[in-house]
Design a protein around this motif. Sequence first.
Motif, mmCIF file in Angstrom:
data_model
loop_
_atom_site.group_PDB
_atom_site.id
_atom_site.type_symbol
_atom_site.label_atom_id
_atom_site.label_comp_id
_atom_site.label_asym_id
_atom_site.label_seq_id
_atom_site.Cartn_x
_atom_site.Cartn_y
_atom_site.Cartn_z
ATOM 1 N N GLY A 43 0.790 -1.223 0.000
ATOM 2 C CA GLY A 43 0.000 0.000 0.000
ATOM 3 C C GLY A 43 0.818 1.266 0.000
ATOM 4 N N SER A 44 2.037 1.218 -0.535
ATOM 5 C CA SER A 44 2.919 2.386 -0.469
ATOM 6 C C SER A 44 3.103 3.077 -1.809
ATOM 7 C CB SER A 44 4.295 1.959 0.078
ATOM 8 O OG SER A 44 4.165 1.370 1.351
ATOM 9 N N GLY A 45 2.364 2.644 -2.832
ATOM 10 C CA GLY A 45 2.474 3.292 -4.128
ATOM 11 C C GLY A 45 3.440 2.596 -5.054
ATOM 12 N N ARG A 46 3.685 3.237 -6.201
ATOM 13 C CA ARG A 46 4.502 2.625 -7.230
ATOM 14 C C ARG A 46 5.096 3.700 -8.128
ATOM 15 N NH1 ARG A 46 4.953 -2.383 -9.534
ATOM 16 N NH2 ARG A 46 5.348 -2.514 -11.775
ATOM 17 N N VAL A 47 6.306 3.452 -8.600
ATOM 18 C CA VAL A 47 6.952 4.331 -9.570
ATOM 19 C C VAL A 47 6.898 3.646 -10.927
ATOM 20 C CG1 VAL A 47 9.082 5.494 -10.252
ATOM 21 C CG2 VAL A 47 8.505 5.281 -7.827
ATOM 22 N N SER A 48 6.243 4.279 -11.894
ATOM 23 C CA SER A 48 6.174 3.738 -13.251
ATOM 24 C C SER A 48 7.221 4.419 -14.116
ATOM 25 C CB SER A 48 4.781 3.965 -13.845
ATOM 26 O OG SER A 48 3.794 3.246 -13.131
ATOM 27 N N MET A 49 7.876 3.632 -14.983
ATOM 28 C CA MET A 49 8.939 4.153 -15.839
ATOM 29 C C MET A 49 8.672 3.756 -17.287
ATOM 30 S SD MET A 49 12.120 2.916 -13.425
ATOM 31 C CE MET A 49 11.381 1.323 -13.038
ATOM 32 N N ALA A 50 8.829 4.683 -18.187
ATOM 33 C CA ALA A 50 8.776 4.402 -19.620
ATOM 34 C C ALA A 50 10.085 4.919 -20.211
ATOM 35 C CB ALA A 50 7.581 5.094 -20.280
ATOM 36 N N GLY A 51 10.762 4.071 -20.977
ATOM 37 C CA GLY A 51 12.071 4.468 -21.494
ATOM 38 C C GLY A 51 12.253 4.123 -22.955
ATOM 39 N N MET A 52 13.167 4.859 -23.593
ATOM 40 C CA MET A 52 13.495 4.635 -24.994
ATOM 41 C C MET A 52 15.003 4.608 -25.171
ATOM 42 S SD MET A 52 10.884 7.214 -26.950
ATOM 43 C CE MET A 52 9.205 6.713 -27.340
ATOM 44 N N THR A 53 15.527 3.530 -25.730
ATOM 45 C CA THR A 53 16.923 3.492 -26.147
ATOM 46 C C THR A 53 16.953 3.819 -27.632
ATOM 47 O OG1 THR A 53 16.664 1.087 -26.374
ATOM 48 C CG2 THR A 53 17.794 1.898 -24.409
ATOM 49 N N CYS A 54 17.795 4.774 -28.019
ATOM 50 C CA CYS A 54 17.759 5.343 -29.360
ATOM 51 C C CYS A 54 19.110 5.170 -30.058
ATOM 52 C CB CYS A 54 17.405 6.829 -29.287
ATOM 53 S SG CYS A 54 15.989 7.202 -28.203
ATOM 54 N N TYR A 55 19.071 4.625 -31.266
ATOM 55 C CA TYR A 55 20.306 4.297 -31.981
ATOM 56 C C TYR A 55 20.266 4.813 -33.424
ATOM 57 C CZ TYR A 55 20.503 0.909 -28.155
ATOM 58 O OH TYR A 55 20.498 0.309 -26.911
ATOM 59 N N LYS A 56 21.425 5.266 -33.866
ATOM 60 C CA LYS A 56 21.586 5.675 -35.264
ATOM 61 C C LYS A 56 23.070 5.590 -35.605
ATOM 62 C CE LYS A 56 20.608 9.491 -38.476
ATOM 63 N NZ LYS A 56 20.091 10.890 -38.592
ATOM 64 N N PRO A 57 23.427 4.866 -36.675
ATOM 65 C CA PRO A 57 24.843 4.752 -37.039
ATOM 66 C C PRO A 57 25.496 6.129 -37.182
ATOM 67 C CG PRO A 57 23.543 3.216 -38.330
ATOM 68 C CD PRO A 57 22.563 4.077 -37.588
ATOM 69 N N GLY A 58 26.659 6.283 -36.560
ATOM 70 C CA GLY A 58 27.373 7.549 -36.633
ATOM 71 C C GLY A 58 26.973 8.565 -35.582
ATOM 72 N N GLU A 59 25.959 8.232 -34.756
ATOM 73 C CA GLU A 59 25.489 9.137 -33.715
ATOM 74 C C GLU A 59 25.662 8.502 -32.342
ATOM 75 O OE1 GLU A 59 24.382 12.177 -34.075
ATOM 76 O OE2 GLU A 59 24.017 12.326 -36.231
ATOM 77 N N ARG A 60 25.787 9.346 -31.327
ATOM 78 C CA ARG A 60 25.853 8.855 -29.956
ATOM 79 C C ARG A 60 24.488 8.285 -29.559
ATOM 80 N NH1 ARG A 60 24.368 11.141 -25.146
ATOM 81 N NH2 ARG A 60 23.945 13.139 -26.173
ATOM 82 N N SER A 61 24.489 7.104 -28.997
ATOM 83 C CA SER A 61 23.239 6.483 -28.558
ATOM 84 C C SER A 61 22.616 7.304 -27.429
ATOM 85 C CB SER A 61 23.485 5.041 -28.105
ATOM 86 O OG SER A 61 24.019 4.281 -29.170
ATOM 87 N N ARG A 62 21.307 7.301 -27.375
ATOM 88 C CA ARG A 62 20.589 8.123 -26.397
ATOM 89 C C ARG A 62 19.653 7.275 -25.545
ATOM 90 N NH1 ARG A 62 20.283 13.269 -28.895
ATOM 91 N NH2 ARG A 62 22.122 13.499 -30.240
ATOM 92 N N LEU A 63 19.316 7.818 -24.382
ATOM 93 C CA LEU A 63 18.283 7.264 -23.509
ATOM 94 C C LEU A 63 17.320 8.381 -23.170
ATOM 95 C CD1 LEU A 63 16.997 5.145 -21.605
ATOM 96 C CD2 LEU A 63 18.621 5.910 -19.847
ATOM 97 N N ILE A 64 16.056 8.155 -23.449
ATOM 98 C CA ILE A 64 15.002 9.129 -23.135
ATOM 99 C C ILE A 64 13.984 8.414 -22.257
ATOM 100 C CG2 ILE A 64 13.177 10.598 -24.113
ATOM 101 C CD1 ILE A 64 14.885 10.740 -26.685
ATOM 102 N N TYR A 65 13.513 9.062 -21.205
ATOM 103 C CA TYR A 65 12.615 8.372 -20.283
ATOM 104 C C TYR A 65 11.595 9.316 -19.670
ATOM 105 C CZ TYR A 65 15.633 10.390 -16.674
ATOM 106 O OH TYR A 65 16.341 11.261 -15.885
ATOM 107 N N SER A 66 10.579 8.716 -19.073
ATOM 108 C CA SER A 66 9.566 9.460 -18.329
ATOM 109 C C SER A 66 9.227 8.664 -17.083
ATOM 110 C CB SER A 66 8.312 9.660 -19.190
ATOM 111 O OG SER A 66 7.326 10.412 -18.493
ATOM 112 N N ILE A 67 8.924 9.350 -15.990
ATOM 113 C CA ILE A 67 8.631 8.697 -14.709
ATOM 114 C C ILE A 67 7.326 9.255 -14.143
ATOM 115 C CG2 ILE A 67 9.392 8.466 -12.307
ATOM 116 C CD1 ILE A 67 12.244 8.454 -13.300
ATOM 117 N N ARG A 68 6.538 8.360 -13.562
ATOM 118 C CA ARG A 68 5.283 8.787 -12.927
ATOM 119 C C ARG A 68 5.136 8.073 -11.594
ATOM 120 N NH1 ARG A 68 -0.250 9.113 -16.104
ATOM 121 N NH2 ARG A 68 0.462 11.267 -16.204
#
Length: 204
Positions: free
Chosen positions: A53-78
Amino acid sequence: MEEGDLAAGKSIAAERGAWIVFEDEAGQSMTPPRARTWGRIGQTPVVRVRGRGSGRVSMAGMTCYKPGERSRLIYSIREYRGRKGEPKGFGWRDFRDLIVRARIQLGGPIVLVWDNLRLHLTAGMREFIETNAEWLTVFHLPTYAPDLNPQEGIWSLVKREIGNLAAGDLTQITRAVKRRLKRIQYRPELVDGCLATTGLTLED
């Protein structure tokens, strides 16, 4: 992902100069995940926490890739604290907004790869995808294939960090999750490593 689908996604990404983006969700309650820790020989460490009964942290994330580019991580938390009328997790509009934010941050078209979660298949999401087909292409993973999604590796890294955290409240969990995700954002080699563990490659 089936080999044909992956090849098609890679071809579309190459033609459009697009990023290949893998999305996934995870959650964490007050009960910590199992993790390795130090302890006296023959004595199993036990950490007592308040998990019900203490709640919950929800996470949505994206790992992003493109040849020649630095890989990225984009996320959201609720956070969900059990208050009346408070959403328990993400809705399809939250996923839509995360995709739009990814496009802005990445600065180009996206080939999105995610699972068949019900919220990914709603009428509103389908309409959004169709309306933005000039920059957004979507492929679905098989019904249960976490080993093919590099974002699962990110969640593993996050939960390893909080495995030994005896949090006193949900705010501590949220703070620890954000801190770990922020560190990963500044270490693209970790994001690359999560792709490598899936056995998938971006280049033919």
